[in-house]
Design a protein around this motif. Structure first.
Motif, PDB file in Angstrom:
ATOM      1  N   GLU A  49      -2.981  14.989  -2.660  1.00  0.00           N
ATOM      2  CA  GLU A  49      -4.137  14.554  -3.435  1.00  0.00           C
ATOM      3  C   GLU A  49      -4.680  15.715  -4.242  1.00  0.00           C
ATOM      4  OE1 GLU A  49      -7.479  11.645  -2.534  1.00  0.00           O
ATOM      5  OE2 GLU A  49      -6.199  11.441  -0.750  1.00  0.00           O
ATOM      6  N   LYS A  79      -7.278   8.354  -5.299  1.00  0.00           N
ATOM      7  CA  LYS A  79      -7.494   6.965  -4.897  1.00  0.00           C
ATOM      8  C   LYS A  79      -8.307   6.284  -5.991  1.00  0.00           C
ATOM      9  CE  LYS A  79      -6.852   7.299  -0.015  1.00  0.00           C
ATOM     10  NZ  LYS A  79      -7.336   7.142   1.314  1.00  0.00           N
ATOM     11  N   ASP A  80      -7.771   5.152  -6.484  1.00  0.00           N
ATOM     12  CA  ASP A  80      -8.472   4.412  -7.527  1.00  0.00           C
ATOM     13  C   ASP A  80      -9.635   3.636  -6.908  1.00  0.00           C
ATOM     14  OD1 ASP A  80      -7.456   2.051  -6.418  1.00  0.00           O
ATOM     15  OD2 ASP A  80      -5.882   1.823  -7.920  1.00  0.00           O
ATOM     16  N   THR A 124      -3.042  13.109  -8.281  1.00  0.00           N
ATOM     17  CA  THR A 124      -2.989  12.073  -7.252  1.00  0.00           C
ATOM     18  C   THR A 124      -4.420  11.785  -6.802  1.00  0.00           C
ATOM     19  OG1 THR A 124      -0.850  12.926  -6.522  1.00  0.00           O
ATOM     20  CG2 THR A 124      -2.028  11.486  -4.992  1.00  0.00           C
ATOM     21  N   GLU A 129       0.829  -1.195   0.000  1.00  0.00           N
ATOM     22  CA  GLU A 129       0.000   0.000   0.000  1.00  0.00           C
ATOM     23  C   GLU A 129       0.870   1.254   0.000  1.00  0.00           C
ATOM     24  OE1 GLU A 129      -3.424   2.190   2.666  1.00  0.00           O
ATOM     25  OE2 GLU A 129      -2.818   0.165   3.166  1.00  0.00           O
ATOM     26  N   GLY A 188      -9.091   1.792  -3.807  1.00  0.00           N
ATOM     27  CA  GLY A 188      -8.640   2.548  -2.645  1.00  0.00           C
ATOM     28  C   GLY A 188      -7.140   2.776  -2.599  1.00  0.00           C
ATOM     29  N   THR A 189      -6.439   2.441  -3.682  1.00  0.00           N
ATOM     30  CA  THR A 189      -4.989   2.606  -3.758  1.00  0.00           C
ATOM     31  C   THR A 189      -4.655   3.983  -4.325  1.00  0.00           C
ATOM     32  OG1 THR A 189      -4.792   0.249  -4.232  1.00  0.00           O
ATOM     33  CG2 THR A 189      -2.883   1.609  -4.744  1.00  0.00           C
ATOM     34  N   LEU A 190      -3.645   4.641  -3.762  1.00  0.00           N
ATOM     35  CA  LEU A 190      -3.203   5.910  -4.320  1.00  0.00           C
ATOM     36  C   LEU A 190      -2.614   5.671  -5.704  1.00  0.00           C
ATOM     37  CD1 LEU A 190      -1.453   7.962  -1.480  1.00  0.00           C
ATOM     38  CD2 LEU A 190      -3.505   8.563  -2.754  1.00  0.00           C
ATOM     39  N   SER A 191      -3.039   6.477  -6.674  1.00  0.00           N
ATOM     40  CA  SER A 191      -2.524   6.406  -8.039  1.00  0.00           C
ATOM     41  C   SER A 191      -2.064   7.792  -8.448  1.00  0.00           C
ATOM     42  CB  SER A 191      -3.605   5.907  -9.005  1.00  0.00           C
ATOM     43  OG  SER A 191      -3.879   4.554  -8.754  1.00  0.00           O
TER      44      SER A 191
END
Length: 175
Positions: A84, A120-121, A118, A61, A124-127
């Motif tokens: 973000e 969250k996909d 930035t 993560e 729920g993962t930061l992309s």
């Protein structure tokens, strides 16, 4: 395309539609006893062949990311934490202010050159997505030029070049 899981060393074949070339994809290892998460950037269409093997790492993560400038004759060392939302990157200017302003003598960097989004996909993962904002001299990801307004996902260790200045994209992972 042939894939090899870095965790269990299982080899399997995956087919990707042409519209994902150059984009990041996530999937699970086909070995049912492993089932590790795999994350890769699919090579651009011309470089995919039967002998291509992409090694993945176990998905950890991501809790934050930053870009770090590689110092050169025109630019000193700088580090910027990505927040973000969308952050623009460009040469420092009094008139047009980017979110990340580079103090540099590199005149090949536009005042508003590119952006990194930035978010969250759905998992729920930061992309992180890099986009050229129609800069004069282009944006290069791992020495491959992005098309105007093209967006590409970033992966830990990517090199981003604006003009004569290179950044490294670095992620921090949950322990």
């Amino acid at each position: 395309m042939n894939i090899q899981c870095n965790e269990c060393k299982h080899n399997f074949e995956m087919k990707f539609p042409p519209d994902v070339a150059g984009k990041k994809v996530k999937f699970k290892c086909k070995n049912k006893s492993c089932n590790s998460n795999i994350e890769i950037r699919v090579p651009k269409s011309g470089s995919i062949d039967k002998s291509t093997i992409l090694t993945s790492t176990k998905h950890k993560e991501i809790i934050s990311a930053r870009i770090e400038l590689v110092p050169n004759q025109l630019t000193g060392q700088m580090r910027f934490v990505l927040k973000e939302g969308t952050m623009t990157i460009g040469r420092k200017s009094e008139n047009r202010k980017a979110d990340i302003q580079l103090i540099t003598d590199d005149s090949d960097i536009s005042r508003i050159h590119c952006s990194i989004r930035t978010f969250k996909d759905p998992l729920g993962t930061l992309s992180f997505v890099l986009k050229d904002l129609k800069s004069k001299n282009g944006v290069f990801l791992n020495e491959e030029k992005l098309a105007d307004s093209e967006e590409l996902f970033l992966i830990d260790g990517d090199a981003i070049r604006l003009g004569n200045t290179t950044f490294l994209f670095i992620t921090e992972h949950k322990s």
